[in-house]
Design a protein around this motif. Structure first.
Motif, PDB file in Angstrom:
ATOM      1  N   GLU A 109      37.173  38.759  45.018  1.00  0.00           N
ATOM      2  CA  GLU A 109      38.483  38.268  45.438  1.00  0.00           C
ATOM      3  C   GLU A 109      38.635  36.772  45.192  1.00  0.00           C
ATOM      4  OE1 GLU A 109      38.829  39.355  49.496  1.00  0.00           O
ATOM      5  OE2 GLU A 109      39.196  41.487  49.080  1.00  0.00           O
ATOM      6  N   THR A 110      37.526  36.050  45.116  1.00  0.00           N
ATOM      7  CA  THR A 110      37.586  34.606  44.889  1.00  0.00           C
ATOM      8  C   THR A 110      37.645  34.270  43.405  1.00  0.00           C
ATOM      9  OG1 THR A 110      36.289  34.296  46.905  1.00  0.00           O
ATOM     10  CG2 THR A 110      36.496  32.414  45.429  1.00  0.00           C
ATOM     11  N   SER A 111      36.726  34.830  42.623  1.00  0.00           N
ATOM     12  CA  SER A 111      36.653  34.458  41.206  1.00  0.00           C
ATOM     13  C   SER A 111      36.586  35.660  40.270  1.00  0.00           C
ATOM     14  CB  SER A 111      35.422  33.586  40.970  1.00  0.00           C
ATOM     15  OG  SER A 111      34.236  34.290  41.310  1.00  0.00           O
ATOM     16  N   GLY A 112      36.806  36.867  40.778  1.00  0.00           N
ATOM     17  CA  GLY A 112      36.696  38.047  39.929  1.00  0.00           C
ATOM     18  C   GLY A 112      37.705  38.074  38.798  1.00  0.00           C
ATOM     19  N   ARG A 113      38.933  37.648  39.075  1.00  0.00           N
ATOM     20  CA  ARG A 113      39.953  37.642  38.030  1.00  0.00           C
ATOM     21  C   ARG A 113      39.587  36.671  36.902  1.00  0.00           C
ATOM     22  NH1 ARG A 113      43.722  40.893  35.827  1.00  0.00           N
ATOM     23  NH2 ARG A 113      45.545  39.744  35.093  1.00  0.00           N
ATOM     24  N   PHE A 114      39.019  35.518  37.280  1.00  0.00           N
ATOM     25  CA  PHE A 114      38.588  34.532  36.283  1.00  0.00           C
ATOM     26  C   PHE A 114      37.465  35.086  35.415  1.00  0.00           C
ATOM     27  CE2 PHE A 114      35.447  31.178  35.352  1.00  0.00           C
ATOM     28  CZ  PHE A 114      36.186  30.409  34.455  1.00  0.00           C
ATOM     29  N   LEU A 115      36.486  35.727  36.026  1.00  0.00           N
ATOM     30  CA  LEU A 115      35.376  36.295  35.264  1.00  0.00           C
ATOM     31  C   LEU A 115      35.832  37.447  34.377  1.00  0.00           C
ATOM     32  CD1 LEU A 115      32.687  36.343  38.101  1.00  0.00           C
ATOM     33  CD2 LEU A 115      32.851  34.706  36.211  1.00  0.00           C
TER      34      LEU A 115
END
Length: 445
Positions: A109-115
């Motif tokens: 939820e914090t950086s999954g979209r970025f990865l």
């Protein structure tokens, strides 16, 4: 040597302060990560030391495998995710934390979209996401954990959505919408009015579309509704029938909202009520229309004995909000003459309606009467009648209504007797003497 020592000590102090202060303030993590990224070109030690501390904390929590320090683990994982978005925490280490950690949903939820969207980490992230979904299906997890996993997955990889097809309108209709919905404001009302006067008013379709746009007042910003009323007041001097159609449309929409009574139309109904009040402020409607609408809010579909009604269930309090919105908009102008007396009478009936709502069985110790509605009512009454003595119970409000109706019936009876006596005196004055008709007939013979 001294300069290097000061630099090292300053770096350690900054890192320690960040770690300590973020223990209870998760909302500061994105800002601290941005600060570290800003300092990184000239103070790379801050990012390196902070990442080392977070890696150590993460390994420590993985080895312990308990649920006691859940908040500390949540802070560590979120800080790692925020640093990963600024490319300070390497993607390889972040994916490793995602693979072995028990706070995978928080990290996603914090950086999954970025990865997931980064080309160099897309493949590994997608594989880990698929593994997580397979584990969810294979294991019998609690519904709460299933929801967490699905939210994290669809945050990183949302399902494909159909492209919204924008409705195509004729250029003139788009221009009308631009004038009303984008250009109109407090300082541009005169300019928009000049442009409105240039429209082809002889075309019924364009004229009807402008009326429809004004009636659909909920498409306009709430704080700009008074600008539409001001614009309409200026436009009526050149196109009188436009004002009539707009007022009729607003009243019809308010009545339709009471008949349908669906929560999805609540904001639309509030906008229409405020627009009606602004129309009165700009002398587009008379006070009789406002009072007729106010009484309809507390009487239409309401049983006189206070029993439940499908059009106004006991637990529905939206009509109180409608009354307060309309009175807050134009009620301050009812301060003299017959309008003042009418408003005083209405407020007595309005208080009985409020106590009807408060006395139903829905409101108990667990579900108390909403405090925001209480504040709204008190603010409205304080604005209109600050010295008014308020009713303290349903019986008290009912007694005030009964006394008011009795007083009105006495005045009505006196007025009817005076009218009857006036008609009797007029009939006596105009009575034809006996024999007149007969003598006229005889004369005609």
């Amino acid at each position: 040597s001294m300069r290097n020592n000061l630099r090292v000590n300053g770096t350690n102090t900054i890192v320690k302060l960040m770690v300590v202060l973020c223990s209870s303030r998760l909302d500061l993590l994105p800002f601290y990560s941005r600060l570290v990224a800003t300092l990184h070109p000239c103070m790379s030690d801050v990012a390196d030391d902070l990442c080392s501390i977070l890696k150590g904390d993460f390994r420590f929590h993985i080895r312990k495998k308990d649920q006691i320090n859940i908040e500390t683990k949540n802070k560590t994982v979120r800080f790692i995710g925020e640093l990963a978005k600024f490319k300070l925490f390497s993607k390889t280490d972040t994916l490793h934390c995602l693979k072995v950690g028990d706070m995978a949903c928080t990290l996603l939820e914090t950086s999954g979209r970025f990865l997931f969207r980064s080309p160099d980490s897309h493949l590994r992230t997608s594989v880990l996401l698929e593994q997580m979904m397979r584990k969810k299906q294979a294991q019998h997890l609690d519904a709460r954990y299933v929801t967490m996993v699905e939210n994290a997955y669809y945050y990183c990889n949302p399902p494909p959505m159909e492209k919204t097809v924008r409705k195509k309108r004729p250029p003139l209709q788009e221009y009308i919408r631009k004038l009303l919905y984008k250009d109109l404001s407090k300082v541009t009302t005169e300019k928009v009015l000049r442009q409105m006067r240039k429209l082809p008013w002889q075309d019924p379709e364009s004229k009807g579309y402008l009326i429809c746009c004004m009636v659909n007042i909920w498409n306009i910003k709430y704080n700009s509704i008074h600008c539409v009323a001001n614009l309409l007041a200026g436009l009526v001097a050149y196109q009188e029938d436009v004002g009539i159609h707009v007022v009729d449309g607003v009243l019809e929409d308010i009545r339709l909202g009471m008949e349908v009574n669906q929560p999805k139309f609540n904001q639309r109904r509030i906008s229409s009520a405020k627009f009606l009040g602004e129309l009165y402020n700009y002398r587009m409607v008379e006070s009789a229309v406002i009072f007729r609408t106010l009484f309809s809010f507390i009487s239409f579909g309401v049983n006189p004995d206070g029993s439940p009604s499908p059009l106004d269930p006991p637990e529905h309090l939206f009509r109180i909000r409608m009354v307060c919105t309309l009175l807050d908009t134009c009620g301050q102008y009812f301060d003299r003459g017959s309008s003042k007396r009418k408003l005083d009478c209405f407020l007595i009936y309005f208080q009985r309606y409020i106590w009807w709502k408060k006395s139903v069985e829905v409101w108990s110790a667990e579900h108390q009467f909403p405090i925001d509605i209480d504040y709204m009512i008190s603010d409205t009454l304080e604005l209109l009648r600050p010295k008014m003595k308020l009713c303290i119970s349903l019986e008290d409000s009912t007694r005030h209504v009964t006394e008011l109706e009795r007083e009105f019936l006495v005045k009505l009876g006196k007025r009817l007797r005076e009218r009857k006596q006036s008609r009797d005196r007029q009939d006596v004055d105009n009575e034809i003497p006996r024999g007149t008709r007969r003598r006229k007939k005889e004369a005609l013979v």
